[in-house]
Write a protein that holds these residues in place. Structure first.
Motif, PDB file in Angstrom:
ATOM      1  N   ASN A 161       0.744  -1.180  -0.032  1.00  0.00           N
ATOM      2  CA  ASN A 161       0.031  -0.059   0.012  1.00  0.00           C
ATOM      3  C   ASN A 161       0.813   1.189  -0.040  1.00  0.00           C
ATOM      4  O   ASN A 161       0.291   2.329   0.224  1.00  0.00           O
ATOM      5  N   ARG A 162       2.147   1.204  -0.180  1.00  0.00           N
ATOM      6  CA  ARG A 162       2.928   2.312  -0.231  1.00  0.00           C
ATOM      7  C   ARG A 162       2.740   3.288  -1.447  1.00  0.00           C
ATOM      8  O   ARG A 162       2.934   4.416  -1.269  1.00  0.00           O
ATOM      9  N   VAL A 163       2.098   2.793  -2.474  1.00  0.00           N
ATOM     10  CA  VAL A 163       1.721   3.661  -3.616  1.00  0.00           C
ATOM     11  C   VAL A 163       0.974   4.634  -3.125  1.00  0.00           C
ATOM     12  O   VAL A 163       0.840   5.981  -3.729  1.00  0.00           O
ATOM     13  N   ASN A 164       0.228   4.486  -1.868  1.00  0.00           N
ATOM     14  CA  ASN A 164      -0.676   5.794  -1.646  1.00  0.00           C
ATOM     15  C   ASN A 164       0.116   6.911  -1.137  1.00  0.00           C
ATOM     16  O   ASN A 164      -0.156   8.005  -0.972  1.00  0.00           O
ATOM     17  N   LEU A 165       1.575   6.584  -0.808  1.00  0.00           N
ATOM     18  CA  LEU A 165       2.459   7.662  -0.564  1.00  0.00           C
ATOM     19  C   LEU A 165       3.197   8.125  -1.639  1.00  0.00           C
ATOM     20  O   LEU A 165       4.261   8.966  -1.472  1.00  0.00           O
ATOM     21  N   GLY A 166       2.822   7.623  -2.667  1.00  0.00           N
ATOM     22  CA  GLY A 166       3.543   7.969  -3.881  1.00  0.00           C
ATOM     23  C   GLY A 166       4.792   7.344  -4.287  1.00  0.00           C
ATOM     24  O   GLY A 166       5.711   7.798  -4.817  1.00  0.00           O
ATOM     25  N   ILE A 167       5.126   6.013  -3.497  1.00  0.00           N
ATOM     26  CA  ILE A 167       6.447   5.314  -3.450  1.00  0.00           C
ATOM     27  C   ILE A 167       6.059   4.111  -4.182  1.00  0.00           C
ATOM     28  O   ILE A 167       4.965   3.366  -3.759  1.00  0.00           O
ATOM     29  N   LYS A 168       7.098   3.457  -5.094  1.00  0.00           N
ATOM     30  CA  LYS A 168       6.766   2.188  -5.500  1.00  0.00           C
ATOM     31  C   LYS A 168       6.731   1.146  -4.512  1.00  0.00           C
ATOM     32  O   LYS A 168       7.335   1.100  -3.555  1.00  0.00           O
ATOM     33  N   ASN A 169       5.964   0.022  -4.696  1.00  0.00           N
ATOM     34  CA  ASN A 169       5.791  -0.981  -3.715  1.00  0.00           C
ATOM     35  C   ASN A 169       7.118  -1.983  -3.651  1.00  0.00           C
ATOM     36  O   ASN A 169       7.178  -2.358  -4.711  1.00  0.00           O
ATOM     37  N   GLU A 170       7.559  -1.909  -2.648  1.00  0.00           N
ATOM     38  CA  GLU A 170       8.766  -2.792  -2.329  1.00  0.00           C
ATOM     39  C   GLU A 170       8.771  -3.145  -0.993  1.00  0.00           C
ATOM     40  O   GLU A 170       8.714  -2.309  -0.183  1.00  0.00           O
ATOM     41  N   SER A 171       9.467  -4.398  -0.598  1.00  0.00           N
ATOM     42  CA  SER A 171       9.783  -4.728   0.777  1.00  0.00           C
ATOM     43  C   SER A 171      10.963  -4.456   1.016  1.00  0.00           C
ATOM     44  O   SER A 171      12.185  -4.433   0.474  1.00  0.00           O
ATOM     45  N   LYS A 172      11.387  -4.010   2.448  1.00  0.00           N
ATOM     46  CA  LYS A 172      12.603  -3.640   2.859  1.00  0.00           C
ATOM     47  C   LYS A 172      13.191  -4.089   4.257  1.00  0.00           C
ATOM     48  O   LYS A 172      12.118  -4.301   5.190  1.00  0.00           O
ATOM     49  N   VAL A 173      14.486  -3.831   4.728  1.00  0.00           N
ATOM     50  CA  VAL A 173      14.622  -4.161   6.312  1.00  0.00           C
ATOM     51  C   VAL A 173      14.858  -2.719   6.565  1.00  0.00           C
ATOM     52  O   VAL A 173      15.736  -2.030   5.825  1.00  0.00           O
ATOM     53  N   VAL A 174      14.285  -2.354   7.679  1.00  0.00           N
ATOM     54  CA  VAL A 174      14.692  -0.983   8.102  1.00  0.00           C
ATOM     55  C   VAL A 174      15.327  -1.285   9.788  1.00  0.00           C
ATOM     56  O   VAL A 174      14.692  -1.903  10.406  1.00  0.00           O
ATOM     57  N   THR A 175      16.530  -0.643   9.967  1.00  0.00           N
ATOM     58  CA  THR A 175      17.111  -0.606  11.226  1.00  0.00           C
ATOM     59  C   THR A 175      17.081   1.047  11.674  1.00  0.00           C
ATOM     60  O   THR A 175      17.410   1.705  11.059  1.00  0.00           O
ATOM     61  N   LEU A 176      16.625   1.042  13.114  1.00  0.00           N
ATOM     62  CA  LEU A 176      16.559   2.510  13.392  1.00  0.00           C
ATOM     63  C   LEU A 176      16.725   2.563  14.874  1.00  0.00           C
ATOM     64  O   LEU A 176      16.415   1.639  15.556  1.00  0.00           O
ATOM     65  N   LYS A 177      17.136   3.627  15.320  1.00  0.00           N
ATOM     66  CA  LYS A 177      17.348   4.021  16.886  1.00  0.00           C
ATOM     67  C   LYS A 177      16.520   5.320  17.137  1.00  0.00           C
ATOM     68  O   LYS A 177      16.753   6.319  16.346  1.00  0.00           O
ATOM     69  N   LEU A 178      15.694   5.330  18.125  1.00  0.00           N
ATOM     70  CA  LEU A 178      15.094   6.318  18.799  1.00  0.00           C
ATOM     71  C   LEU A 178      15.563   7.055  19.929  1.00  0.00           C
ATOM     72  O   LEU A 178      16.028   6.378  20.759  1.00  0.00           O
ATOM     73  N   ASN A 179      15.145   8.282  19.740  1.00  0.00           N
ATOM     74  CA  ASN A 179      15.373   9.061  21.169  1.00  0.00           C
ATOM     75  C   ASN A 179      14.213   9.315  21.749  1.00  0.00           C
ATOM     76  O   ASN A 179      13.470  10.217  21.092  1.00  0.00           O
ATOM     77  N   GLU A 180      13.656   8.508  22.364  1.00  0.00           N
ATOM     78  CA  GLU A 180      12.098   8.614  22.864  1.00  0.00           C
ATOM     79  C   GLU A 180      11.734   9.773  23.539  1.00  0.00           C
ATOM     80  O   GLU A 180      10.772  10.514  23.671  1.00  0.00           O
ATOM     81  N   GLU A 181      12.659  10.505  24.267  1.00  0.00           N
ATOM     82  CA  GLU A 181      12.608  11.602  25.113  1.00  0.00           C
ATOM     83  C   GLU A 181      12.299  12.802  24.278  1.00  0.00           C
ATOM     84  O   GLU A 181      11.518  13.637  24.581  1.00  0.00           O
ATOM     85  N   LEU A 182      13.211  13.060  23.292  1.00  0.00           N
ATOM     86  CA  LEU A 182      13.069  13.828  22.062  1.00  0.00           C
ATOM     87  C   LEU A 182      12.180  13.557  21.016  1.00  0.00           C
ATOM     88  O   LEU A 182      11.781  14.604  20.325  1.00  0.00           O
ATOM     89  N   LYS A 183      11.663  12.661  20.923  1.00  0.00           N
ATOM     90  CA  LYS A 183      10.854  11.969  19.908  1.00  0.00           C
ATOM     91  C   LYS A 183      11.454  12.191  18.665  1.00  0.00           C
ATOM     92  O   LYS A 183      11.202  13.155  17.564  1.00  0.00           O
ATOM     93  N   LYS A 184      12.645  11.632  18.527  1.00  0.00           N
ATOM     94  CA  LYS A 184      13.557  11.775  17.505  1.00  0.00           C
ATOM     95  C   LYS A 184      14.216  10.535  16.721  1.00  0.00           C
ATOM     96  O   LYS A 184      14.370   9.625  17.678  1.00  0.00           O
ATOM     97  N   VAL A 185      14.164  10.489  15.541  1.00  0.00           N
ATOM     98  CA  VAL A 185      14.955   9.219  14.970  1.00  0.00           C
ATOM     99  C   VAL A 185      16.403   9.754  14.979  1.00  0.00           C
ATOM    100  O   VAL A 185      16.991  10.425  14.083  1.00  0.00           O
ATOM    101  N   GLU A 186      17.346   9.030  15.787  1.00  0.00           N
ATOM    102  CA  GLU A 186      18.591   9.313  15.783  1.00  0.00           C
ATOM    103  C   GLU A 186      19.470   8.678  14.725  1.00  0.00           C
ATOM    104  O   GLU A 186      20.256   9.158  14.127  1.00  0.00           O
ATOM    105  N   SER A 187      19.083   7.400  14.354  1.00  0.00           N
ATOM    106  CA  SER A 187      19.636   6.862  12.961  1.00  0.00           C
ATOM    107  C   SER A 187      18.763   6.106  12.481  1.00  0.00           C
ATOM    108  O   SER A 187      17.840   5.509  13.109  1.00  0.00           O
ATOM    109  N   TYR A 188      19.198   5.818  11.136  1.00  0.00           N
ATOM    110  CA  TYR A 188      18.021   5.112  10.118  1.00  0.00           C
ATOM    111  C   TYR A 188      18.656   4.539   8.994  1.00  0.00           C
ATOM    112  O   TYR A 188      19.748   5.132   8.480  1.00  0.00           O
TER     113      TYR A 188
END
Length: 200
Positions: free
Chosen positions: A105-132
């Motif tokens: 359903n990614r096409v709704n965001l204007g992006i081609k349908n494709e599957s990925k592996v995503v690794t991310l680190k969150l700063n929960e206090e600042l509500k920020k993605v520190e690394s992606y």
């Protein structure tokens, strides 16, 4: 501990278009497909496929602590970073987490349908993605199900179950993304589907 989504009607606002929900869809408008206990604080992360979001829930009070991804994302993820109809949450030793991003359903965001592996680190206090970091799965599009387990974070090796969809290898593969190599793949040679896979 019991948590009921109907006690949190604000979750309906996470749906992309409420007007398009029919009765059958509204009964499963969240569709949770994974629950994990966060080792840092013992609270719960729940993956809700149909709103493309992971929500953290306080294990004592039941309060919603934050939402990652989806329409009501608290972490200001970019359109490119946002996952779609994801499955699987895996906590890494460095405090980051890895997600299997189905990309359905990614096409709704204007992006081609494709599957990925995503690794991310969150700063929960600042509500920020520190690394992606994301890894596109070549010749793979998994509409539903699937999982990912980090085997070696430093060397970017992941064990992946593709679930249901179209894929070149699989339904299970061990991939070294750093060297662009499939180290191992397992094919059932049948129409059977593997929801997830895990190495003990």
């Amino acid at each position: 501990f019991e948590w009921r989504s109907e006690d949190y009607p604000e979750l309906y606002q996470h749906v992309s278009d409420l007007k398009k929900l029919n009765l059958e869809e509204s009964n499963d408008y969240l569709h949770f497909n994974m629950i994990k206990v966060d080792p840092k604080d013992n609270n719960i992360l729940v993956s809700f496929r149909n709103i493309s979001a992971i929500i953290k829930i306080n294990r004592k009070t039941g309060d919603i602590m934050w939402t990652l991804g989806g329409k009501k994302d608290d972490f200001k993820m970019s359109k490119k970073q946002k996952f779609a109809y994801q499955h699987s949450i895996y906590f890494n030793e460095d405090g980051s987490m890895t997600i299997f991003d189905n990309g359905d359903n990614r096409v709704n965001l204007g992006i081609k349908n494709e599957s990925k592996v995503v690794t991310l680190k969150l700063n929960e206090e600042l509500k920020k993605v520190e690394s992606y970091k994301s890894y596109r799965l070549k010749e793979v599009y998994s509409m539903a199900m699937g999982s990912v387990q980090t085997m070696d974070l430093e060397h970017e090796i992941y064990l992946i179950s593709y679930g249901s969809g179209m894929f070149a290898n699989g339904p299970v593969a061990l991939i070294d993304f750093a060297n662009n190599k499939t180290l191992f793949s397992f094919d059932l040679k049948s129409n059977k589907i593997m929801f997830s896979t895990e190495k003990e």
